[in-house]
Scaffold this motif. Structure first.
Motif, short mmCIF file in Angstrom:
data_model
loop_
_atom_site.label_atom_id
_atom_site.label_comp_id
_atom_site.label_asym_id
_atom_site.label_seq_id
_atom_site.Cartn_x
_atom_site.Cartn_y
_atom_site.Cartn_z
N UNK A 344 -5.13 34.41 49.91
CA UNK A 344 -5.25 32.96 50.00
C UNK A 344 -4.91 32.48 51.41
N UNK A 345 -5.73 31.56 51.93
CA UNK A 345 -5.46 30.92 53.21
C UNK A 345 -5.10 29.46 52.98
N UNK A 346 -4.67 28.80 54.03
CA UNK A 346 -4.37 27.38 53.91
C UNK A 346 -5.62 26.60 53.53
N UNK A 347 -6.77 26.99 54.07
CA UNK A 347 -8.02 26.30 53.73
C UNK A 347 -8.34 26.47 52.25
N UNK A 348 -7.96 27.60 51.67
CA UNK A 348 -8.20 27.80 50.24
C UNK A 348 -7.45 26.76 49.41
N UNK A 349 -6.21 26.49 49.79
CA UNK A 349 -5.42 25.49 49.05
C UNK A 349 -6.05 24.10 49.20
N UNK A 350 -6.51 23.79 50.41
CA UNK A 350 -7.17 22.50 50.63
C UNK A 350 -8.43 22.41 49.78
N UNK A 351 -9.21 23.50 49.76
CA UNK A 351 -10.45 23.50 48.97
C UNK A 351 -10.16 23.38 47.47
N UNK A 352 -9.08 24.00 47.00
CA UNK A 352 -8.70 23.88 45.58
C UNK A 352 -8.45 22.43 45.22
N UNK A 353 -7.68 21.72 46.06
CA UNK A 353 -7.36 20.32 45.77
C UNK A 353 -8.60 19.44 45.90
N UNK A 354 -9.44 19.70 46.89
CA UNK A 354 -10.67 18.92 47.05
C UNK A 354 -11.57 19.06 45.82
N UNK A 355 -11.79 20.29 45.40
CA UNK A 355 -12.63 20.51 44.23
C UNK A 355 -12.04 19.90 42.98
N UNK A 356 -10.73 19.95 42.89
CA UNK A 356 -10.05 19.42 41.72
C UNK A 356 -10.19 17.90 41.63
N UNK A 357 -10.12 17.22 42.77
CA UNK A 357 -10.25 15.77 42.78
C UNK A 357 -11.62 15.36 42.24
N UNK A 358 -12.66 16.02 42.72
CA UNK A 358 -14.02 15.72 42.23
C UNK A 358 -14.13 15.99 40.74
N UNK A 359 -13.62 17.14 40.31
CA UNK A 359 -13.66 17.52 38.90
C UNK A 359 -12.91 16.51 38.04
N UNK A 360 -11.76 16.07 38.51
CA UNK A 360 -10.92 15.18 37.71
C UNK A 360 -11.52 13.78 37.63
N UNK A 361 -12.08 13.31 38.73
CA UNK A 361 -12.72 11.99 38.69
C UNK A 361 -13.87 11.98 37.69
#
Length: 747
Positions: A344-361
């Motif tokens: 896991x990289x720092x960008x992976x964590x950012x991408x996880x949260x980004x994808x999650x926001x779209x999914x949750x909305x």
């Protein structure tokens, strides 16, 4: 190893049921159970050995040294047994010692490193659990008295006495005297303990050399002893964390010293990525209740923590109600990424949260509440005909949460084999798990997480048991009422036993049902009924916020000493006039409950702040949605005060106060949220986390603020609006947010 542990558990149950064993076999049994981390069973076997010692010892019953050893080991394991409440296990452990040895204050025990070393460890763990400074003093005194004699093979009492002296000195307690004593003890260890006696001996010498400032020698000692490392990971973990703490006491930035870093890496080769977390401490993140309002706010906090590269350090994720809905979604998204990524990289964590926001909305747009709430006629049927204790069915809610939020987050291969998922199916082995480092093919978060750079957070979903009034936790490994918050002095209600999942016995629960239980607001939702599991109790669960709306208890119970609390719960508002009429009676009762919950919230913060001041909690970031808002004094008509308070437009967090207030008063509901509402909530959480982290965590733990990577978030335009002194469309946006405080009524 799993098969061996299972066999040992079965042997222990037979022994405790009356099967006879020789002393040697019983001793082998409890030692094996200890290696399997079955501390509760191990201590129970030890207790039985003491009770029937004449039959077991075969002629050795008069050998006091054997009985002394049994007593010490039982006391040690009792103090470490997480099946017992923190207010109980340490006290019982001390009682076991006193039963055998009498008062340990007697001077005859001075120099008894074994007995006083055990007592010192008990007091030390009691301090870690309960935060009483007096226990740290007692731990230091016990260790120091035990260290009056020779250090023996491993210098256990001596090295811990030195460590406690340094801790107390750091707190300003007679620092010169205590540091001088620590130096004296460490010199004795270096001079008299033979590193070839075993790993513990070498570890004590290495720690002594570290405390004396001879970092290169400490690293070399630890490196040479690596082949002798014990099998039990928890024993090595204790040493690693104590070395890291001592290094931090000696150096402001210990990992910048190559010899200190080499020493820590040598504890377990291949764990260099995990070493920073040993220095930082055990980090826990709590996501409070508060419906979808809380969920969106928490996503803003997660976004900022991803930018700061802090999420990789989170070892415990404790969630309540709306925080459970969001937290379970984040955990599943992280789980999926860890199954796929080599590292896991720092960008992976950012991408996880980004994808999650779209999914949750997208999930929230379905309007879960509108779908599951009954019509007026259906409501009457539920309340009057079926005698339900709430308007909304939690089972329907669980099904909709599964469909909209959780099932899509599982990898396709897993999703194809079942239409739902149980908590016990969530455990997994990350793709980058290294058996050569851990000694195990299967990943166990409790045993191996400390050796990882990218942690697998222990997920805790908090509910409340109606039957007992206590907290009920769901994790991927077990469920039930933990003993964490049980206080025998004030609580005499029977505890509902917690246990690992057992598919054959039907002791399991779907993830979505666990989340629904955590979010069952009393009155709005009917309690979630557990399948019959206890013979005499029909368990009903409601919102975890009834017991602990911030989710802090689980973080403290799991020994987190760096805490981040995102509190988006509803807070008490000023009531200018009391309601009247029949409806006013219900509102009056609800007001009393709200006052109680506000008091609990304030007490929770006061407890955490006290732990921070004593050093038990190394770092604390506690942010809540009304933080920094103005609270004016309402003056009497005859007031003589003439001063006017200067008010700023922005709160200390940098959010425009009128926006922050409107967002803090949005409905705590599970219906649809507009984009203005959801994205302003995320922007608010992000901005407040930015301020809170910089203000409270970064100065105390600079290792946490090692790098920052800015990201482009969907709420960026809203962030600009709510932090601007002259925002565009100000009146229209504010009115929209203020309208959002209204809760949709039944149709």
């Amino acid at each position: 190893m799993p098969n061996l542990c299972k066999e040992l558990r079965e042997r222990a149950k037979r022994f405790l049921a009356g099967q006879q064993l020789t002393f040697e076999d019983a001793a082998e049994l409890w030692k094996g159970l200890e290696k399997c981390d079955e501390l509760s069973l191990a201590r129970t076997v030890l207790r039985r050995m003491r009770e029937v010692k004449k039959a077991l010892l075969h002629g050795l019953s008069q050998d006091a040294r054997v009985l002394d050893k049994l007593c010490r080991q039982e006391a040690l394991l009792t103090s470490k047994d997480r099946e017992l409440s923190a207010t109980v296990r340490h006290r019982r452990a001390l009682e076991i010692l006193e039963e055998r040895f009498g008062s340990l204050d007697d001077e005859k025990y001075d120099g008894d490193a074994e007995t006083l070393g055990i007592a010192g460890g008990i007091y030390k763990r009691q301090w870690e659990d309960l935060g009483q400074y007096e226990d740290m003093l007692k731990a230091a005194k016990s260790y120091d008295r035990g260290a009056m004699g020779e250090p023996g093979d491993d210098g256990y009492a001596h090295i811990n006495a030195a460590f406690l002296q340094d801790l107390l000195a750091a707190h300003g307690d007679r620092p010169d005297e205590r540091r001088a004593r620590a130096v004296e003890l460490r010199k004795m260890i270096v001079e008299k303990v033979d590193v070839k006696k075993g790993w513990w001996s070498a570890a004590s010498v290495a720690e002594a050399q570290l405390g004396l400032g001879d970092y290169a020698a400490a690293a070399e000692t630890m490196k040479n002893a690596n082949a002798l490392r014990p099998e039990e990971p928890w024993k090595v973990q204790t040493t690693a964390r104590q070395l890291a703490t001592l290094a931090r006491l000696r150096e402001k930035s210990p990992l910048e010293n190559k010899d200190i870093k080499s020493l820590l890496v040598s504890v377990v080769p291949g764990t260099q990525d995990a070493v920073p977390s040993w220095s930082i401490g055990k980090l826990g993140l709590a996501l409070s209740g508060g419906g979808f309002r809380a969920s969106f706010y928490h996503f803003g906090v997660l976004a900022r923590l991803a930018e700061l590269n802090v999420l990789k350090h989170v070892e415990v994720l404790s969630c309540v109600s709306g925080g459970s809905i969001a937290g379970a979604s984040y955990w599943l998204s992280l789980r999926r990424r860890l199954l796929e990524c080599d590292s896991m990289t720092q960008q992976d964590y950012i991408d996880v949260v980004k994808g999650l926001i779209t999914h949750f909305e997208n999930g929230v747009a379905v309007n879960v509440r509108h779908i599951v709430q009954p019509t007026r006629r259906g409501l009457l049927g539920r309340l009057l005909v079926r005698n339900e204790h709430g308007a909304i069915d939690p089972e329907l809610t669980a099904n909709k949460l599964d469909e909209c939020f959780y099932l899509p987050l599982f990898p396709a291969a897993e999703r194809s084999k079942a239409g739902t998922f149980y908590m016990d199916e969530l455990r997994f082995t990350p793709k980058d798990h290294d058996p050569k480092v851990t000694g195990s093919e299967q990943f166990d978060a409790g045993k191996h997480n400390w050796m990882r750079g990218n942690k697998v957070p222990a997920l805790v979903l908090n509910a409340t048991t109606v039957n007992t009034g206590r907290g009920w936790q769901f994790t991927p490994a077990w469920m039930g009422e933990s003993p964490w918050a049980l206080n025998e002095g004030a609580d005499n209600i029977e505890r509902l036993e917690w246990a690992n999942y057992n598919t054959n016995a039907g002791w399991r629960i779907r993830l979505a049902r666990a989340v629904a239980a955590s979010a069952c607001v009393p009155g709005i939702f009917a309690p979630l009924k557990m399948n019959p599991s206890y013979e005499t109790v029909d368990v009903e669960l409601v919102d975890g916020g009834v017991f602990d709306n911030q989710g802090v208890a689980a973080l403290l119970a799991m020994n987190c000493n760096v805490l981040m609390v995102s509190d988006a719960s509803g807070q008490l508002k000023l009531e200018r006039k009391a309601p009247t009429g029949l409806s006013g009676i219900a509102q009056y009762a609800q007001r009393a409950m709200d006052i109680l919950m506000e008091r609990v919230r304030q007490a929770t913060y006061a407890d955490l702040d006290a732990r921070r001041l004593t050093g038990l909690v190394r770092g604390l970031m506690f942010q809540h949605m009304k933080e920094g808002l103005d609270a004016d004094t309402i003056r009497l008509p005859f007031s003589q005060e003439t001063y006017q308070i200067e008010r700023t437009v922005l709160s200390p967090s940098g959010v425009r106060k009128e926006y922050q207030k409107a967002l803090a008063e949005l409905r705590t509901d599970l219906d649809a949220f507009s984009l203005d509402e959801s994205r302003c909530l995320m922007a608010c959480g992000y901005q407040m986390a930015t301020h809170s982290f910089a203000e409270h965590l970064a100065p105390e733990i600079p290792e946490l603020a090692d790098q920052e990577q800015k990201a482009d978030w969907v709420f960026a335009p809203d962030l600009e609006k709510i932090t601007s002194l002259d925002p565009p469309d100000h009146g229209e946006l504010l009115k929209s947010l203020q309208e959002g405080s209204k809760v949709v009524v039944f149709t």
